[in-house]
Write a protein that holds these residues in place. Structure first.
Motif, PDB file in Angstrom:
ATOM      1  N   ASP A 109     -28.946   6.106   2.110  1.00 41.52           N
ATOM      2  CA  ASP A 109     -29.780   5.334   2.614  1.00 41.52           C
ATOM      3  C   ASP A 109     -29.572   3.730   2.758  1.00 41.52           C
ATOM      4  N   GLY A 110     -28.433   3.379   2.240  1.00 38.81           N
ATOM      5  CA  GLY A 110     -27.957   1.995   2.225  1.00 38.81           C
ATOM      6  C   GLY A 110     -28.695   0.822   1.569  1.00 38.81           C
ATOM      7  N   SER A 111     -30.056   1.404   0.955  1.00 43.63           N
ATOM      8  CA  SER A 111     -30.696   0.331   0.112  1.00 43.63           C
ATOM      9  C   SER A 111     -29.956   0.116  -1.370  1.00 43.63           C
ATOM     10  N   ALA A 112     -30.362  -1.126  -1.968  1.00 41.32           N
ATOM     11  CA  ALA A 112     -29.610  -1.592  -2.849  1.00 41.32           C
ATOM     12  C   ALA A 112     -30.096  -0.751  -4.323  1.00 41.32           C
ATOM     13  N   PRO A 113     -29.251  -0.554  -5.132  1.00 34.93           N
ATOM     14  CA  PRO A 113     -27.585  -0.617  -5.337  1.00 34.93           C
ATOM     15  C   PRO A 113     -27.374   0.357  -4.057  1.00 34.93           C
ATOM     16  N   VAL A 114     -26.172   0.009  -3.539  1.00 36.22           N
ATOM     17  CA  VAL A 114     -25.615   0.803  -2.522  1.00 36.22           C
ATOM     18  C   VAL A 114     -24.587   1.942  -3.060  1.00 36.22           C
ATOM     19  N   SER A 115     -24.172   1.676  -4.192  1.00 40.86           N
ATOM     20  CA  SER A 115     -23.316   2.476  -4.725  1.00 40.86           C
ATOM     21  C   SER A 115     -23.231   2.498  -6.587  1.00 40.86           C
ATOM     22  N   ALA A 116     -22.745   3.299  -7.114  1.00 37.11           N
ATOM     23  CA  ALA A 116     -22.669   3.349  -8.434  1.00 37.11           C
ATOM     24  C   ALA A 116     -21.247   3.894  -8.811  1.00 37.11           C
ATOM     25  N   SER A 117     -21.045   3.094  -9.904  1.00 41.36           N
ATOM     26  CA  SER A 117     -19.387   3.278 -10.427  1.00 41.36           C
ATOM     27  C   SER A 117     -19.326   3.973 -11.829  1.00 41.36           C
ATOM     28  N   PHE A 118     -18.644   4.922 -12.177  1.00 42.62           N
ATOM     29  CA  PHE A 118     -18.494   5.342 -13.537  1.00 42.62           C
ATOM     30  C   PHE A 118     -17.125   5.476 -13.954  1.00 42.62           C
ATOM     31  N   LEU A 119     -16.966   5.308 -15.278  1.00 37.62           N
ATOM     32  CA  LEU A 119     -15.392   5.350 -15.784  1.00 37.62           C
ATOM     33  C   LEU A 119     -15.497   6.584 -16.651  1.00 37.62           C
ATOM     34  N   LEU A 120     -14.658   7.515 -16.188  1.00 37.64           N
ATOM     35  CA  LEU A 120     -14.669   8.823 -16.749  1.00 37.64           C
ATOM     36  C   LEU A 120     -13.418   8.861 -17.724  1.00 37.64           C
ATOM     37  N   ARG A 121     -13.892   9.062 -18.916  1.00 36.07           N
ATOM     38  CA  ARG A 121     -12.941   9.004 -20.003  1.00 36.07           C
ATOM     39  C   ARG A 121     -12.615  10.144 -20.784  1.00 36.07           C
ATOM     40  N   ALA A 122     -11.296  10.772 -20.763  1.00 37.12           N
ATOM     41  CA  ALA A 122     -10.903  12.096 -21.307  1.00 37.12           C
ATOM     42  C   ALA A 122     -11.111  12.325 -22.747  1.00 37.12           C
ATOM     43  N   HIS A 123     -11.868  13.199 -23.200  1.00 35.68           N
ATOM     44  CA  HIS A 123     -11.926  13.545 -24.676  1.00 35.68           C
ATOM     45  C   HIS A 123     -11.344  14.835 -24.756  1.00 35.68           C
ATOM     46  N   PRO A 124     -10.693  14.941 -26.070  1.00 36.37           N
ATOM     47  CA  PRO A 124      -9.912  16.137 -26.290  1.00 36.37           C
ATOM     48  C   PRO A 124     -10.923  17.392 -26.393  1.00 36.37           C
ATOM     49  N   ALA A 125     -12.085  17.171 -26.568  1.00 37.18           N
ATOM     50  CA  ALA A 125     -12.978  18.469 -26.783  1.00 37.18           C
ATOM     51  C   ALA A 125     -14.561  18.463 -26.416  1.00 37.18           C
ATOM     52  N   LYS A 126     -14.693  17.235 -25.877  1.00 34.93           N
ATOM     53  CA  LYS A 126     -16.392  17.051 -25.794  1.00 34.93           C
ATOM     54  C   LYS A 126     -16.712  16.485 -24.405  1.00 34.93           C
ATOM     55  N   ALA A 127     -17.619  16.917 -23.804  1.00 38.60           N
ATOM     56  CA  ALA A 127     -17.880  16.106 -22.508  1.00 38.60           C
ATOM     57  C   ALA A 127     -19.506  15.869 -22.375  1.00 38.60           C
ATOM     58  N   ASP A 128     -19.940  14.801 -21.533  1.00 35.91           N
ATOM     59  CA  ASP A 128     -21.467  14.762 -21.445  1.00 35.91           C
ATOM     60  C   ASP A 128     -21.762  16.004 -20.341  1.00 35.91           C
ATOM     61  N   PRO A 129     -22.482  16.672 -20.749  1.00 35.67           N
ATOM     62  CA  PRO A 129     -22.818  17.834 -19.665  1.00 35.67           C
ATOM     63  C   PRO A 129     -23.881  17.609 -18.647  1.00 35.67           C
ATOM     64  N   LEU A 130     -24.672  16.663 -18.836  1.00 33.60           N
ATOM     65  CA  LEU A 130     -25.706  16.399 -17.582  1.00 33.60           C
ATOM     66  C   LEU A 130     -26.071  14.965 -17.705  1.00 33.60           C
ATOM     67  N   ILE A 131     -25.927  14.064 -16.593  1.00 30.92           N
ATOM     68  CA  ILE A 131     -26.315  12.641 -16.585  1.00 30.92           C
ATOM     69  C   ILE A 131     -27.373  12.669 -15.538  1.00 30.92           C
ATOM     70  N   GLU A 132     -28.255  12.009 -15.655  1.00 29.11           N
ATOM     71  CA  GLU A 132     -29.453  11.962 -14.856  1.00 29.11           C
ATOM     72  C   GLU A 132     -29.080  10.378 -14.340  1.00 29.11           C
ATOM     73  N   VAL A 133     -29.132  10.310 -13.251  1.00 29.76           N
ATOM     74  CA  VAL A 133     -29.059   8.673 -12.449  1.00 29.76           C
ATOM     75  C   VAL A 133     -30.068   8.127 -11.660  1.00 29.76           C
ATOM     76  N   TYR A 134     -30.858   7.142 -12.247  1.00 32.56           N
ATOM     77  CA  TYR A 134     -31.951   6.686 -11.367  1.00 32.56           C
ATOM     78  C   TYR A 134     -31.676   5.500 -10.636  1.00 32.56           C
ATOM     79  N   ARG A 135     -32.101   5.532  -9.464  1.00 30.91           N
ATOM     80  CA  ARG A 135     -31.905   4.315  -8.863  1.00 30.91           C
ATOM     81  C   ARG A 135     -33.308   3.657  -8.291  1.00 30.91           C
TER      82      ARG A 135
END
Length: 303
Positions: A109-135
């Protein structure tokens, strides 16, 4: 090492808490992460944990520009599935622990914020399974759910503190095991499983001996590890015990006698809660602090 000597070893560890490496706080899967994007806040990359072969899913409250998703190192992923409001990532074995990859998504839709940035950090055995992003504005239900999760985590931490305090006040050796309820009339049973386990290809260390144990309240794996010639010393930082269904046992303690150097055979002990059945085959994974060197042993079974 005999079962009786291992009982004494566990008793000493329970009593003293001394070790080269301690387990991470909890071996269970993390819960839902919630990220709020303020329209007037400076853009910053939110750090997300990812891991090879584990799924991480982003759920957005706004439609995405599906053809405008920027993912660094896309060839390191076996699955990149962009939906209307979702993004699912499954890294492949090409992803090395410690790697950091940038992800940028843009909204339709082009409304602010127009984008979202993430830094994906590789862990040997664990991961964030679900991330809810609220704009936009979050609903009261999501805040209530977050409060319930925080309360549950607080209760878990309180229980962990109580357990640690009780261990510090308990006697050592066999008396400590009896007083903690870990030892009953059946004692501790052990099994040599070296020939049964299946090492993963490309592991940085070799397992020369693997033994599994079960007490009244827990299970443990003792692995004697050998480092490749010329490699720098290795210290275990964390461990997981994952069943075939993906469920993990709660790792209570990770104990290593000393850093592993070339030519040495050093034991590493992983102790986990067995309040559940803890039956069947498990995959044991050990990793070092922020390093790519890991070891994975499949088909670990307990007595």
């Amino acid at each position: 090492m005999s079962s009786s000597s291992f009982v004494v070893l566990l008793g000493l560890v329970l009593a003293s808490g001394a070790s080269v490496a301690q387990s991470e706080a909890d071996g269970s899967s993390p819960g839902v992460r919630r990220i709020e994007l303020a329209p007037d806040a400076p853009s910053s990359a939110h750090e997300i944990a990812i891991s090879a072969h584990l799924s991480t899913t982003f759920l957005f409250d706004s439609d995405l520009k599906r053809d405008a998703v920027e993912l660094e190192g896309r060839d390191h992923f076996s699955l990149v599935d962009v939906g209307q409001t979702t993004l699912r990532l499954v890294p492949s074995a090409r992803l090395n622990a410690g790697e950091r990859l940038h992800l940028v998504v843009r909204f339709r839709d082009g409304s602010a914020p127009v984008s979202a940035s993430f830094l994906l950090r590789a862990h040997p055995a664990k991961a964030d399974p679900l991330i809810e992003v609220y704009r936009g504005i979050r609903t009261i239900e999501t805040y209530q759910q977050e409060i319930r999760e925080v309360r549950a985590e607080l209760m878990r931490c309180q229980g962990e503190v109580a357990r640690l305090v009780a261990e510090q006040n308990a006697p050592g050796g066999l008396s400590g095991l009896v007083s903690s309820g870990a030892l009953d009339e059946h004692g501790v049973t052990g099994r040599l499983v070296t020939k049964d386990v299946t090492p993963a290809a490309g592991d940085a260390l070799a397992a020369t001996s693997v033994k599994s144990y079960r007490s009244a309240t827990g299970v443990a794996v003792e692995v004697r590890l050998k480092l490749q010639r010329g490699a720098p010393p290795w210290v275990a930082k964390g461990a997981t015990l994952r069943g075939k269904t993906g469920a993990e046992l709660k790792v209570l303690r990770l104990w290593q006698q000393q850093p592993i150097s070339t030519g040495e055979f050093v034991p590493v002990v992983v102790e986990a809660d067995a309040s559940g059945a803890a039956q069947g085959a498990f995959s044991l994974k050990l990793w070092e602090e922020d390093g790519p060197r890991t070891i994975t042993l499949g088909n670990v079974r307990f007595p």
